[in-house]
Write a protein that holds these residues in place. Structure first.
Motif, PDB file in Angstrom:
ATOM      1  N   TYR A  59      -9.261  -0.066  -5.166  1.00 14.56           N
ATOM      2  CA  TYR A  59      -8.727   1.037  -4.354  1.00 14.56           C
ATOM      3  C   TYR A  59      -8.087   2.093  -5.245  1.00 14.56           C
ATOM      4  O   TYR A  59      -8.296   3.302  -5.045  1.00 14.56           O
ATOM      5  CB  TYR A  59      -7.709   0.490  -3.359  1.00 14.56           C
ATOM      6  CG  TYR A  59      -6.897   1.570  -2.666  1.00 14.56           C
ATOM      7  CD1 TYR A  59      -7.467   2.370  -1.678  1.00 14.56           C
ATOM      8  CD2 TYR A  59      -5.563   1.792  -3.020  1.00 14.56           C
ATOM      9  CE1 TYR A  59      -6.717   3.368  -1.055  1.00 14.56           C
ATOM     10  CE2 TYR A  59      -4.816   2.776  -2.399  1.00 14.56           C
ATOM     11  CZ  TYR A  59      -5.407   3.564  -1.419  1.00 14.56           C
ATOM     12  OH  TYR A  59      -4.670   4.549  -0.807  1.00 14.56           O
ATOM     13  N   ARG A  83       0.831  -1.206   0.000  1.00 19.27           N
ATOM     14  CA  ARG A  83       0.000   0.000   0.000  1.00 19.27           C
ATOM     15  C   ARG A  83       0.871   1.264   0.000  1.00 19.27           C
ATOM     16  O   ARG A  83       0.506   2.283  -0.588  1.00 19.27           O
ATOM     17  CB  ARG A  83      -0.952  -0.017   1.207  1.00 19.27           C
ATOM     18  CG  ARG A  83      -1.929   1.145   1.296  1.00 19.27           C
ATOM     19  CD  ARG A  83      -2.861   1.223   0.084  1.00 19.27           C
ATOM     20  NE  ARG A  83      -3.703   0.069  -0.082  1.00 19.27           N
ATOM     21  CZ  ARG A  83      -4.937  -0.055   0.421  1.00 19.27           C
ATOM     22  NH1 ARG A  83      -5.440   0.930   1.139  1.00 19.27           N
ATOM     23  NH2 ARG A  83      -5.642  -1.136   0.193  1.00 19.27           N
ATOM     24  N   ASP A  98      -2.539  -9.241 -13.382  1.00 19.46           N
ATOM     25  CA  ASP A  98      -3.479 -10.045 -12.603  1.00 19.46           C
ATOM     26  C   ASP A  98      -4.918  -9.704 -13.007  1.00 19.46           C
ATOM     27  O   ASP A  98      -5.223  -8.564 -13.341  1.00 19.46           O
ATOM     28  CB  ASP A  98      -3.320  -9.776 -11.106  1.00 19.46           C
ATOM     29  CG  ASP A  98      -1.936 -10.107 -10.601  1.00 19.46           C
ATOM     30  OD1 ASP A  98      -1.172 -10.737 -11.362  1.00 19.46           O
ATOM     31  OD2 ASP A  98      -1.593  -9.733  -9.478  1.00 19.46           O
ATOM     32  N   HIS A 153      -6.672  -7.604 -10.064  1.00 19.99           N
ATOM     33  CA  HIS A 153      -5.698  -7.289  -9.012  1.00 19.99           C
ATOM     34  C   HIS A 153      -6.474  -6.792  -7.800  1.00 19.99           C
ATOM     35  O   HIS A 153      -7.372  -5.958  -7.925  1.00 19.99           O
ATOM     36  CB  HIS A 153      -4.726  -6.214  -9.492  1.00 19.99           C
ATOM     37  CG  HIS A 153      -3.530  -6.048  -8.590  1.00 19.99           C
ATOM     38  ND1 HIS A 153      -3.621  -5.504  -7.325  1.00 19.99           N
ATOM     39  CD2 HIS A 153      -2.214  -6.364  -8.770  1.00 19.99           C
ATOM     40  CE1 HIS A 153      -2.420  -5.486  -6.768  1.00 19.99           C
ATOM     41  NE2 HIS A 153      -1.547  -5.997  -7.620  1.00 19.99           N
ATOM     42  N   GLU A 154      -6.120  -7.285  -6.620  1.00 14.56           N
ATOM     43  CA  GLU A 154      -6.895  -6.954  -5.419  1.00 14.56           C
ATOM     44  C   GLU A 154      -6.887  -5.461  -5.097  1.00 14.56           C
ATOM     45  O   GLU A 154      -7.802  -4.956  -4.431  1.00 14.56           O
ATOM     46  CB  GLU A 154      -6.375  -7.748  -4.220  1.00 14.56           C
ATOM     47  CG  GLU A 154      -4.923  -7.472  -3.872  1.00 14.56           C
ATOM     48  CD  GLU A 154      -4.430  -8.344  -2.732  1.00 14.56           C
ATOM     49  OE1 GLU A 154      -4.965  -8.228  -1.624  1.00 14.56           O
ATOM     50  OE2 GLU A 154      -3.512  -9.155  -2.978  1.00 14.56           O
ATOM     51  N   ASP A 155      -5.865  -4.743  -5.551  1.00 14.52           N
ATOM     52  CA  ASP A 155      -5.786  -3.319  -5.247  1.00 14.52           C
ATOM     53  C   ASP A 155      -6.398  -2.432  -6.324  1.00 14.52           C
ATOM     54  O   ASP A 155      -6.433  -1.211  -6.168  1.00 14.52           O
ATOM     55  CB  ASP A 155      -4.322  -2.898  -5.042  1.00 14.52           C
ATOM     56  CG  ASP A 155      -3.740  -3.444  -3.754  1.00 14.52           C
ATOM     57  OD1 ASP A 155      -4.476  -3.460  -2.748  1.00 14.52           O
ATOM     58  OD2 ASP A 155      -2.570  -3.857  -3.746  1.00 14.52           O
TER      59      ASP A 155
END
Length: 286
Positions: A246, A208, A238, A241-243
């Motif tokens: 955000y 982060r 990805d 992507h998990e971010d």
């Protein structure tokens, strides 16, 4: 009806939907594992790439398409008398531009033009879509090329590399540096400057923090009124992507008048150099 056709290569990392909506043709680069060769985005995608790297414990090589692939794409694009404009990966990264120029030289003078994006991934994609905007606005080839020269200089490209493993396997850092970087959780931020890659920052700690580093640079440009609001890309090999959510939320908070924040997936060629977990923010400044 004759017009101006835009062509790019697979490292522009534009989605099939964006390519179709803007009538953009793609010439794929190649991903090579020993004697096996795969076309980026056709026979090879990041999922398959990462699986093969894990199984074989080695990175593939990447290669540009040969002049024949460009000759075919240019012939198709100009068959009705249209002009063709190829916008490709920086000449500092690949022989792709050189091979495109060889093919272009076989057509009547001015029918096929080749433009060096001096960038990669959706840093190319931004320029491709900007060129499409100019075609729709009725601009001539010379006007588009002149506009792209100015636009190109304002493109900002930054990626956070999540794992040192691919940099090590690709010979871009030593085993000791990779081990130390992993132990200290150092995350390089890669930027494109003057058509080449530099390490813009080495951020220690949670991912982060590295995302915040990129967003702070974006916010600085936005605060100065420099960010072009047409589109901002959040790009990663990805899916998803998990971010990414955000990043999109933060871009919209920082630049409320942005028209599009587009999440795209980087292809296998880009993925082979940066590895899984990578995520970037790419935009254009005035």
């Amino acid at each position: 009806m004759p017009g101006i056709r835009i062509i790019t290569d697979s490292t522009a990392d534009l989605s099939p939907e964006l390519l179709a909506a803007n009538d953009v043709r793609v010439v794929p680069l190649l991903v090579q594992f020993d004697e096996e060769s795969y076309r980026d985005g056709v026979e090879m995608n990041p999922d398959r790439l990462f699986r093969m790297v894990a199984e074989r414990n080695k990175l593939p090589k990447t290669a540009s398409p040969g002049p024949a692939a460009f000759r075919e794409a240019f012939a198709e694009a100009t068959a009705d008398g249209s002009q063709a404009l190829f916008i490709g990966i920086s000449a500092k990264f690949s022989a792709t531009l050189q091979n495109a120029q060889i093919a272009a030289s076989e057509f009547p003078e001015g029918q096929v033009r080749v433009f060096d994006s001096r960038n990669l991934s959706t840093g190319i994609g931004l320029q491709v879509l900007h060129a499409c905007d100019l075609v729709r606005a009725g601009k001539s080839m010379e006007e588009i090329l002149a506009d792209l020269e100015a636009y190109q200089a304002g493109v900002r490209t930054a990626f956070v590399i999540d794992t040192m493993e691919y940099l090590h396997k690709g010979g871009r850092c030593s085993g000791v540096a990779a081990l130390v970087g992993t132990l200290l959780k150092i995350r390089p931020v890669i930027s494109v400057v003057d058509g080449g890659m530099i390490v813009a920052a080495k951020v220690r700690g949670a991912r982060r923090k590295a995302l915040e580093w990129m967003l702070e640079r974006f916010a600085e440009d936005a605060a100065k009124g420099r960010v072009r609001p047409e589109r901002v890309f959040v790009t990663s090999p990805d899916a998803p992507h998990e971010d990414a959510p955000y990043m999109v939320e933060e871009v919209r908070r920082i630049l409320p008048d942005v028209k599009e924040v587009i999440v795209t997936r980087a292809g296998a060629v880009i993925g082979s150099h940066c590895g899984p977990g990578t995520i970037g923010i790419l935009y254009a400044t005035k």
